[in-house]
Write a protein that holds these residues in place. Structure first.
Motif, PDB file in Angstrom:
ATOM      1  N   VAL A 112      10.135   2.540   8.142  1.00  0.00           N
ATOM      2  CA  VAL A 112       9.119   3.288   7.445  1.00  0.00           C
ATOM      3  C   VAL A 112       7.604   3.543   8.109  1.00  0.00           C
ATOM      4  O   VAL A 112       7.077   4.315   7.743  1.00  0.00           O
ATOM      5  CB  VAL A 112       8.743   2.658   6.019  1.00  0.00           C
ATOM      6  CG1 VAL A 112       9.885   2.672   5.180  1.00  0.00           C
ATOM      7  CG2 VAL A 112       8.053   1.431   6.158  1.00  0.00           C
ATOM      8  N   SER A 113       7.672   2.702   9.221  1.00  0.00           N
ATOM      9  CA  SER A 113       6.328   2.716   9.794  1.00  0.00           C
ATOM     10  C   SER A 113       6.479   3.853  10.885  1.00  0.00           C
ATOM     11  O   SER A 113       5.641   4.198  11.712  1.00  0.00           O
ATOM     12  CB  SER A 113       6.022   1.531  10.798  1.00  0.00           C
ATOM     13  OG  SER A 113       5.849   0.675   9.730  1.00  0.00           O
ATOM     14  N   ALA A 114       7.665   4.146  11.251  1.00  0.00           N
ATOM     15  CA  ALA A 114       8.093   5.139  12.417  1.00  0.00           C
ATOM     16  C   ALA A 114       7.170   6.763  12.314  1.00  0.00           C
ATOM     17  O   ALA A 114       7.157   6.927  11.033  1.00  0.00           O
ATOM     18  CB  ALA A 114       9.387   5.467  12.679  1.00  0.00           C
ATOM     19  N   ASN A 115       7.133   7.412  13.221  1.00  0.00           N
ATOM     20  CA  ASN A 115       6.607   8.726  13.106  1.00  0.00           C
ATOM     21  C   ASN A 115       7.608   9.519  13.094  1.00  0.00           C
ATOM     22  O   ASN A 115       8.289   9.791  13.840  1.00  0.00           O
ATOM     23  CB  ASN A 115       5.674   8.923  14.358  1.00  0.00           C
ATOM     24  CG  ASN A 115       4.568   9.882  14.050  1.00  0.00           C
ATOM     25  OD1 ASN A 115       4.725  10.434  12.996  1.00  0.00           O
ATOM     26  ND2 ASN A 115       3.514  10.120  15.044  1.00  0.00           N
ATOM     27  N   TYR A 126       4.367  10.322  -6.327  1.00  0.00           N
ATOM     28  CA  TYR A 126       5.154  10.688  -7.648  1.00  0.00           C
ATOM     29  C   TYR A 126       4.448  11.291  -8.743  1.00  0.00           C
ATOM     30  O   TYR A 126       4.780  12.446  -9.335  1.00  0.00           O
ATOM     31  CB  TYR A 126       5.889   9.439  -7.929  1.00  0.00           C
ATOM     32  CG  TYR A 126       6.702   9.585  -9.115  1.00  0.00           C
ATOM     33  CD1 TYR A 126       8.161  10.011  -9.097  1.00  0.00           C
ATOM     34  CD2 TYR A 126       6.229   9.152 -10.399  1.00  0.00           C
ATOM     35  CE1 TYR A 126       8.633  10.257 -10.232  1.00  0.00           C
ATOM     36  CE2 TYR A 126       7.331   8.927 -11.467  1.00  0.00           C
ATOM     37  CZ  TYR A 126       8.201   9.590 -11.524  1.00  0.00           C
ATOM     38  OH  TYR A 126       9.052   9.813 -12.672  1.00  0.00           O
ATOM     39  N   ILE A 180       7.318  12.528   2.562  1.00  0.00           N
ATOM     40  CA  ILE A 180       7.972  11.317   3.548  1.00  0.00           C
ATOM     41  C   ILE A 180       7.275  10.000   3.016  1.00  0.00           C
ATOM     42  O   ILE A 180       8.209   9.111   2.780  1.00  0.00           O
ATOM     43  CB  ILE A 180       7.481  11.714   5.072  1.00  0.00           C
ATOM     44  CG1 ILE A 180       8.157  12.886   5.434  1.00  0.00           C
ATOM     45  CG2 ILE A 180       7.892  10.508   5.897  1.00  0.00           C
ATOM     46  CD1 ILE A 180       7.786  13.298   7.043  1.00  0.00           C
ATOM     47  N   SER A 181       5.939   9.894   2.638  1.00  0.00           N
ATOM     48  CA  SER A 181       5.492   8.846   1.999  1.00  0.00           C
ATOM     49  C   SER A 181       6.023   8.299   0.731  1.00  0.00           C
ATOM     50  O   SER A 181       6.687   7.329   0.716  1.00  0.00           O
ATOM     51  CB  SER A 181       4.012   8.919   1.580  1.00  0.00           C
ATOM     52  OG  SER A 181       3.261   9.401   2.674  1.00  0.00           O
ATOM     53  N   ASP A 201       3.698   6.103  -5.428  1.00  0.00           N
ATOM     54  CA  ASP A 201       3.489   6.076  -6.804  1.00  0.00           C
ATOM     55  C   ASP A 201       2.547   7.303  -6.997  1.00  0.00           C
ATOM     56  O   ASP A 201       2.727   8.168  -7.801  1.00  0.00           O
ATOM     57  CB  ASP A 201       3.252   5.118  -7.555  1.00  0.00           C
ATOM     58  CG  ASP A 201       2.969   5.287  -9.227  1.00  0.00           C
ATOM     59  OD1 ASP A 201       3.924   5.455  -9.762  1.00  0.00           O
ATOM     60  OD2 ASP A 201       1.895   5.153  -9.561  1.00  0.00           O
ATOM     61  N   LYS A 255       4.035  15.520   4.545  1.00  0.00           N
ATOM     62  CA  LYS A 255       3.686  14.005   4.778  1.00  0.00           C
ATOM     63  C   LYS A 255       3.576  13.291   3.737  1.00  0.00           C
ATOM     64  O   LYS A 255       3.995  12.160   3.662  1.00  0.00           O
ATOM     65  CB  LYS A 255       2.153  14.337   5.307  1.00  0.00           C
ATOM     66  CG  LYS A 255       1.503  13.049   5.899  1.00  0.00           C
ATOM     67  CD  LYS A 255       0.063  13.442   6.617  1.00  0.00           C
ATOM     68  CE  LYS A 255      -0.987  12.708   5.597  1.00  0.00           C
ATOM     69  NZ  LYS A 255      -2.183  12.776   6.324  1.00  0.00           N
ATOM     70  N   GLU A 309       0.936  -1.082  -0.123  1.00  0.00           N
ATOM     71  CA  GLU A 309       0.141   0.021  -0.021  1.00  0.00           C
ATOM     72  C   GLU A 309       1.104   1.417   0.072  1.00  0.00           C
ATOM     73  O   GLU A 309       0.506   2.241  -0.627  1.00  0.00           O
ATOM     74  CB  GLU A 309      -0.916  -0.006   1.190  1.00  0.00           C
ATOM     75  CG  GLU A 309      -2.022   0.765   1.138  1.00  0.00           C
ATOM     76  CD  GLU A 309      -2.887   0.677   2.333  1.00  0.00           C
ATOM     77  OE1 GLU A 309      -3.234   1.730   2.930  1.00  0.00           O
ATOM     78  OE2 GLU A 309      -3.488  -0.522   2.703  1.00  0.00           O
ATOM     79  N   LEU A 310       2.016   1.151   0.676  1.00  0.00           N
ATOM     80  CA  LEU A 310       2.909   2.322   0.816  1.00  0.00           C
ATOM     81  C   LEU A 310       3.589   2.453  -0.388  1.00  0.00           C
ATOM     82  O   LEU A 310       3.620   3.829  -1.138  1.00  0.00           O
ATOM     83  CB  LEU A 310       3.747   2.068   1.790  1.00  0.00           C
ATOM     84  CG  LEU A 310       5.134   3.066   2.134  1.00  0.00           C
ATOM     85  CD1 LEU A 310       4.527   4.244   2.302  1.00  0.00           C
ATOM     86  CD2 LEU A 310       5.855   2.554   2.937  1.00  0.00           C
ATOM     87  N   LEU A 311       3.762   1.543  -1.223  1.00  0.00           N
ATOM     88  CA  LEU A 311       4.285   1.810  -2.633  1.00  0.00           C
ATOM     89  C   LEU A 311       3.557   2.104  -3.451  1.00  0.00           C
ATOM     90  O   LEU A 311       3.964   2.948  -4.490  1.00  0.00           O
ATOM     91  CB  LEU A 311       4.771   0.259  -3.179  1.00  0.00           C
ATOM     92  CG  LEU A 311       5.973  -0.391  -2.442  1.00  0.00           C
ATOM     93  CD1 LEU A 311       6.036  -1.848  -3.200  1.00  0.00           C
ATOM     94  CD2 LEU A 311       7.204   0.363  -2.966  1.00  0.00           C
ATOM     95  N   LYS A 312       2.060   2.088  -3.222  1.00  0.00           N
ATOM     96  CA  LYS A 312       1.232   2.636  -4.130  1.00  0.00           C
ATOM     97  C   LYS A 312       0.997   3.806  -3.945  1.00  0.00           C
ATOM     98  O   LYS A 312       0.994   4.917  -4.713  1.00  0.00           O
ATOM     99  CB  LYS A 312      -0.113   1.681  -3.748  1.00  0.00           C
ATOM    100  CG  LYS A 312      -1.302   2.561  -4.615  1.00  0.00           C
ATOM    101  CD  LYS A 312      -1.415   1.873  -6.079  1.00  0.00           C
ATOM    102  CE  LYS A 312      -2.659   2.152  -6.874  1.00  0.00           C
ATOM    103  NZ  LYS A 312      -2.589   3.751  -7.135  1.00  0.00           N
ATOM    104  N   ARG A 313       1.054   4.196  -2.575  1.00  0.00           N
ATOM    105  CA  ARG A 313       0.990   5.823  -2.051  1.00  0.00           C
ATOM    106  C   ARG A 313       1.980   6.508  -2.717  1.00  0.00           C
ATOM    107  O   ARG A 313       1.897   7.508  -3.100  1.00  0.00           O
ATOM    108  CB  ARG A 313       0.842   5.861  -0.639  1.00  0.00           C
ATOM    109  CG  ARG A 313       0.987   6.922  -0.214  1.00  0.00           C
ATOM    110  CD  ARG A 313      -0.537   7.591  -0.170  1.00  0.00           C
ATOM    111  NE  ARG A 313      -0.534   8.923   0.209  1.00  0.00           N
ATOM    112  CZ  ARG A 313      -1.174   9.828  -0.668  1.00  0.00           C
ATOM    113  NH1 ARG A 313      -1.733   9.802  -1.688  1.00  0.00           N
ATOM    114  NH2 ARG A 313      -1.034  11.008  -0.500  1.00  0.00           N
TER     115      ARG A 313
END
Lengths: 491, 126
Positions: free
Chosen positions: B74-77, B16, B33-34, B13, B30, B7-11
């Motif tokens: 990658v899950s860190a805040n 991008y 960072i994603s 893109d 935000k 899901e993160l990879l999709k986000r």
């Protein structure tokens, strides 16, 4: 001219590699669909008797259309035809590993030794070395009651225990009447078995099997072997595949991608590093240069699993774009049958077919010459079912001796211009359960493997979940995005 | 875990694509960072160097270890002040992690790099 059998038919028409034949009155023998025949060109100038291998595709009464696996130059009306009475088959037995075969299982090394590097047409070579001596060790005794596929003994083949089995087409149970240990060739008798009807047959180290028929058909029907659900992933050691888009052992996958996106490299990596026992590479209509790379590289690479050469556990079926088209169509079946044979022994086999597009093109060519009604992009209307017939031969089989073997199939597809909407890609996508789509964009950026994570998918995740949970982490495959306490950074 | 990363990879893109239209200054921190986090996964986990004898084949247990670490990272805040700080952090992290991929498991080089990665991460969490 020296002939093995009396010719029973003659050629009545020739159209490229499709030849029509008619049986000769008086000596005729029934025509069988997919029967292997040999055409003997009358005008041949070769020093040996040319016998062009062909396969009957369609029968009308006493005439039939056959596809010839060789160049048909010089074949003319009236040329004699021998009928073998057998279907297009492969030889199964010890000595297959490490070989490089053409699409019809002619050993290319032997051919080159005998005739040089320019392969002559119309020569037929035994697939297995007939002089090599194997040390046969029986595992059953006289009087044992066996069935198709039961193991009667073993020989050692390049570090593998090669099981010698009761012929797979045996119906009912058989009794061993004679069996002997010893050093034998593939043609020597090692045992005798008595069938239910009282007939006594000799068992040798090798047996033949028609390529277009799944090897386990009889055994599954008689419940001697059973199909299992694939539940273990094939570990390829490629992070992207193992973690995100796994392929199950005994499962199917495809790698479509535009030219130059790295299909062949990716396949070579998978075949080198996957946790399987035996790898079969079917180079089907690819450029010769690509397969040369594999043939020269593999013998030098050390097998990460054993320490021997990687070639010791590899069989290459090589039908490059420069070789006859009809044999290309058969080459995939040849590869699958060899794979099924080793699966029957309880090995994990990986079959890589490069590329199924060129195989489909070969089928299109033949279908066109047979004047069949064309489907989309002139592929035959049965393209979809033909592709499914191939992939459905993959799977996990539990054998009668308790061993489990798997045959995993990965096919590449080369869609022209990278257009995934073309029929071969679409039919393949509807069949396989893992799709590793290569992207030209990623290859251009030098992102390797160029598998695009946004278009690829695996339908094995749910059935592999238990394995992942047990062997990796709890929640490895779970859709935990909502309750993982994940940061709001990207949500 | 795996699906979350997908899901993160999709986000990444999606962001991008936004950058293509609005430029990097046109998106929120935000989103930036994603985008960087997705790029990080792509660079250090999805890609493998076929010419490196360690990176070419990652045994499943090493994949597990590596993937866990990436998920943690990658899950860190993160509380970056601006895009430049985020970019610097992910660039350094990518460099270190790539070297970690090249390091044979269980060697001092491997543990040293892991230590550096942890250190770099800890510094952002203060």
């Amino acid at each position: 001219m020296k002939l093995d059998k009396i010719p029973t038919a003659r050629v009545v028409a020739v159209q490229d590699d499709i030849v029509s034949i008619e049986t000769i009155a008086g000596v005729s023998q029934p025509l069988i669909k997919n029967e292997l025949i040999y055409i003997i060109p009358g005008s041949s100038e070769a020093k040996y008797t040319e016998r062009l291998k062909a396969e009957i595709l369609r029968i009308y009464g006493k005439t039939a259309d056959a596809q010839v696996f060789e160049n048909t130059v010089g074949v003319g009306v009236g040329d004699l035809v021998e009928q073998s009475g057998e279907l297009l088959s492969v030889e199964l037995g010890p000595g297959l590993l490490g070989q490089v075969y053409d699409g019809l299982q002619n050993p290319l090394d032997e051919l080159a030794n005998e005739y040089g590097y320019f392969l002559p047409r119309g020569v037929d070579f035994p697939a297995l070395d007939v002089n090599f001596q194997w040390s046969f060790v029986p595992v059953v005794q006289v009087g044992a009651l066996l069935r198709a596929g039961s193991v009667i003994g073993t020989v050692q083949e390049r570090g593998f225990t090669h099981k010698i089995m009761v012929p797979f087409n045996t119906v009912g149970s058989v009794t061993v009447t004679w069996i002997q240990a010893g050093v034998v060739t593939v043609n020597d008798a090692v045992a005798k078995i008595k069938l239910e009807n009282g007939q006594e047959n000799t068992v040798t180290l090798k047996q033949n099997w028609p390529v277009r028929r799944a090897l386990s058909t009889n055994m599954l029907k008689e419940r001697i072997a059973t199909r299992e659900y694939p539940v273990v992933p094939l570990i390829t050691q490629l992070r992207l595949i193992d973690t995100f888009f796994p392929i199950a052992k005994g499962g199917t996958g495809c790698i479509p991608g535009p030219f130059g996106a790295g299909k062949t490299v990716l396949q070579n990596l998978i075949s080198k590093n996957s946790d399987v026992d035996i790898v079969i590479i079917v180079a089907c209509g690819e450029r010769a240069g690509e397969i040369v790379e594999t043939i020269t590289e593999f013998p030098q690479l050390v097998d990460p699993k054993g320490g021997g050469s990687l070639m010791d556990r590899t069989i290459i079926i090589c039908n490059t774009s420069s070789m006859p088209v009809a044999a290309r169509e058969a080459s995939i079946y040849t590869g699958i049958t060899l794979g099924e044979y080793y699966r029957q022994m309880g090995f994990n086999v990986l079959l890589i077919a490069d590329s199924t597009s060129r195989w489909a093109q070969a089928m299109r060519e033949t279908s066109g010459r047979l004047e069949e009604i064309p489907g989309e992009e002139a592929f035959p209307a049965y393209l979809d079912s033909a592709i499914k017939t191939i992939y459905e031969r993959a799977g996990v089989i539990l054998n009668s001796d308790g061993s489990t073997g798997s045959l995993t199939m990965i096919g590449t597809v080369s869609p022209a211009g990278g257009n995934f909407d073309e029929p071969v890609t679409q039919a393949t996508l509807g069949t396989v359960k893992t799709f590793l789509g290569l992207s030209a964009d990623r290859a251009y950026k030098r992102f390797y493997p160029a598998v695009d994570p946004l278009i690829s998918w695996s339908r094995y995740i749910s059935q592999l979940t238990d394995w992942y949970e047990k062997n990796l982490d709890q929640g490895w495959t779970a859709d935990d995005a909502k309750n993982a306490g994940i940061t709001e950074a990207w949500r | 875990m795996m699906q979350r990363m997908q899901e993160l990879l999709k986000r990444g893109d999606d962001v991008y694509q936004m950058i293509q239209v609005a430029g990097e200054e046109g998106i929120t921190l935000k989103d930036f960072i994603s985008y960087q986090a997705a790029k990080f996964i792509d660079m250090v986990y999805l890609q493998q160097d076929a010419y490196d004898e360690i990176d070419v084949a990652t045994p499943i247990m090493r994949q597990k270890e590596s993937f866990r670490k990436i998920v943690e990272l990658v899950s860190a805040n993160y509380r970056f002040t601006d895009q430049q700080q985020a970019l610097d952090y992910f660039t350094r992290l990518t460099g270190l992690f790539k070297n970690l991929n090249y390091a044979p498991a269980g060697t001092p080089e491997y543990s040293g790099l892991l230590l550096k990665i942890n250190q770099l991460f800890q510094d952002t969490q203060k």
